[in-house]
Design a protein around this motif. Structure first.
Motif, short mmCIF file in Angstrom:
data_model
loop_
_atom_site.label_atom_id
_atom_site.label_comp_id
_atom_site.label_asym_id
_atom_site.label_seq_id
_atom_site.Cartn_x
_atom_site.Cartn_y
_atom_site.Cartn_z
N ASP A 127 1.41 -0.87 0.10
CA ASP A 127 0.15 0.37 -0.27
C ASP A 127 0.79 1.15 -0.21
N ASP B 290 0.40 4.09 1.68
CA ASP B 290 0.57 4.77 3.23
C ASP B 290 1.79 4.25 4.12
N GLN C 210 2.12 1.13 5.52
CA GLN C 210 1.40 0.54 6.55
C GLN C 210 2.10 -0.67 7.12
N ARG D 212 -1.31 4.31 9.81
CA ARG D 212 -1.17 5.37 8.67
C ARG D 212 -0.47 6.50 8.69
N ARG E 223 2.40 -4.07 12.06
CA ARG E 223 1.36 -3.13 11.09
C ARG E 223 1.85 -1.75 11.98
MG MG Z 1 -4.27 0.63 4.49
#
Ligand code: MG
Ligand code: UDP
Length: 317
Positions: free
Chosen positions: A102, A104, A106, A207, A204
């Protein structure tokens, strides 16, 4: 020969994070190139999924400044899964292996090297799996966990706590091309492709900036897509329910007759009560039977490949 890696990143309205992501990835990629883990032809491929902000302009700028960055722009917003597929199908033409993530940050980009090691050990797919979901809200964590459990219950083979952070070899992507389905749920398709795989765990993160592009409504519809495009079990549940109710209706009938004989009833009650149960059971059973056929048609229309050849000795001569 060092192999070419493409990092595929779908982006939807990510102007707040894309430059930071690019910066960190550039560092990472350069380290990997220096360490001779990947070829210097490797690239980061951004997929602009019809963003309404300046995401595409930023991708163009990044591309002009550095050949490490490249991008494709979709005609409009097609959703995360489609954007990702577009990126993967483009990247496979130039890369030996691809990592998707992704935009972002993360997903921890520091495990890329570990993923590449797993790939060199002979794994065609390396799944990035979240260790825990501390940074997600309680609701998101619980709802996501429930989703995985429901999927498992319905017989869909997915990797627990794996999103779309994964490494795939070229031949996996070539196989993916043979899945022409419209309701894309990539997490369910990769395990279906087969080949050997491995898992790398990571924490994780939060964001980096901007908002999740997956509000509850989108999340629910994504989960529903996942279930209905991989399982016809809900139909079978209807059938089973029909059989159950039809079965119960016999006991209800007995009960009604018993009540009638001992005179605990008003006129017409026995007939009505029996009819409701019997007819209800028969109707649900019939819907279930019809559903079974629809389920079969549904599976056929997918035209999924029935097998994928991993190695062909005839071609190796
Ligand atoms: Mg995300
Ligand atoms: N995304 C996309 N198209 C969409 C929605 C999201 O390409 O219609 C991208 C988004 O830019 C991000 C990734 O998909 O790179 C995952 O989205 P997000 O981080 O918002 O989801 P979450 O991590 O909250 O599940």
């Amino acid at each position: 020969m060092k192999e070419v890696l493409y990092v595929v990143i779908p982006c939807y309205n990510e102007e707040e994070v894309i430059l930071e992501t690019a910066k960190e990835l550039k560092e990472k990629m350069n380290t990997l190139i220096k360490k001779e883990k990947i070829s210097d032809q490797s690239k980061v491929l951004f997929v602009n999924d019809g963003s309404k902000d300046h995401t595409w302009d930023l991708i163009l700028k990044l591309h002009q400044e550095d050949t490490l960055f490249t991008g494709i722009c979709l005609s409009r917003n097609r959703g995360h899964q489609n954007a990702l597929l577009g990126g993967l199908m483009t990247a496979r033409q130039y890369a030996d292996f691809v990592i998707s993530m992704d935009c972002d940050l993360q997903d921890d980009i520091d495990i890329m090297e570990q993923m590449i090691e797993e790939y060199h050990k002979g794994n065609d797919i390396v799944y990035g799996v979240r260790k825990e979901r501390k940074t997600d809200t309680f609701f998101k964590r619980k709802s996501a966990e429930m989703f995985y459990h429901i999927m498992k219950f319905l017989g869909v083979d997915i990797i627990f706590n794996h999103a779309d952070y994964r490494l795939t070899s070229k031949r996996v992507l070539n196989a993916l091309e043979q899945f022409p389905e419209v309701n894309l749920f990539l997490r369910g398709i990769f395990p279906l492709i087969g080949y050997s795989y491995s898992i790398v765990k990571y924490d994780r993160k939060k964001r980096f900036a901007g908002e999740s592009k997956y509000p509850l409504s989108k999340m629910l519809s994504f989960a529903w897509d996942g279930i209905t495009s991989f399982s016809v079990k809900p139909i079978r549940l209807i059938l089973n329910l029909g059989i159950l109710i039809f079965g119960i209706s016999f006991f209800v009938t007995l009960y009604c007759i018993f009540q009638k004989i001992f005179g605990y009833t008003v006129d017409g009650w026995t007939f009505l009560a029996c009819s409701i149960w019997m007819m209800g059971g028969i109707q649900m059973l019939s819907i279930g039977v019809i559903g079974e056929y629809i389920g079969k048609i549904y599976k056929e229309t997918k035209k999924r490949p029935r097998y994928i050849i991993a190695r062909n000795l005839l071609e190796e001569v």
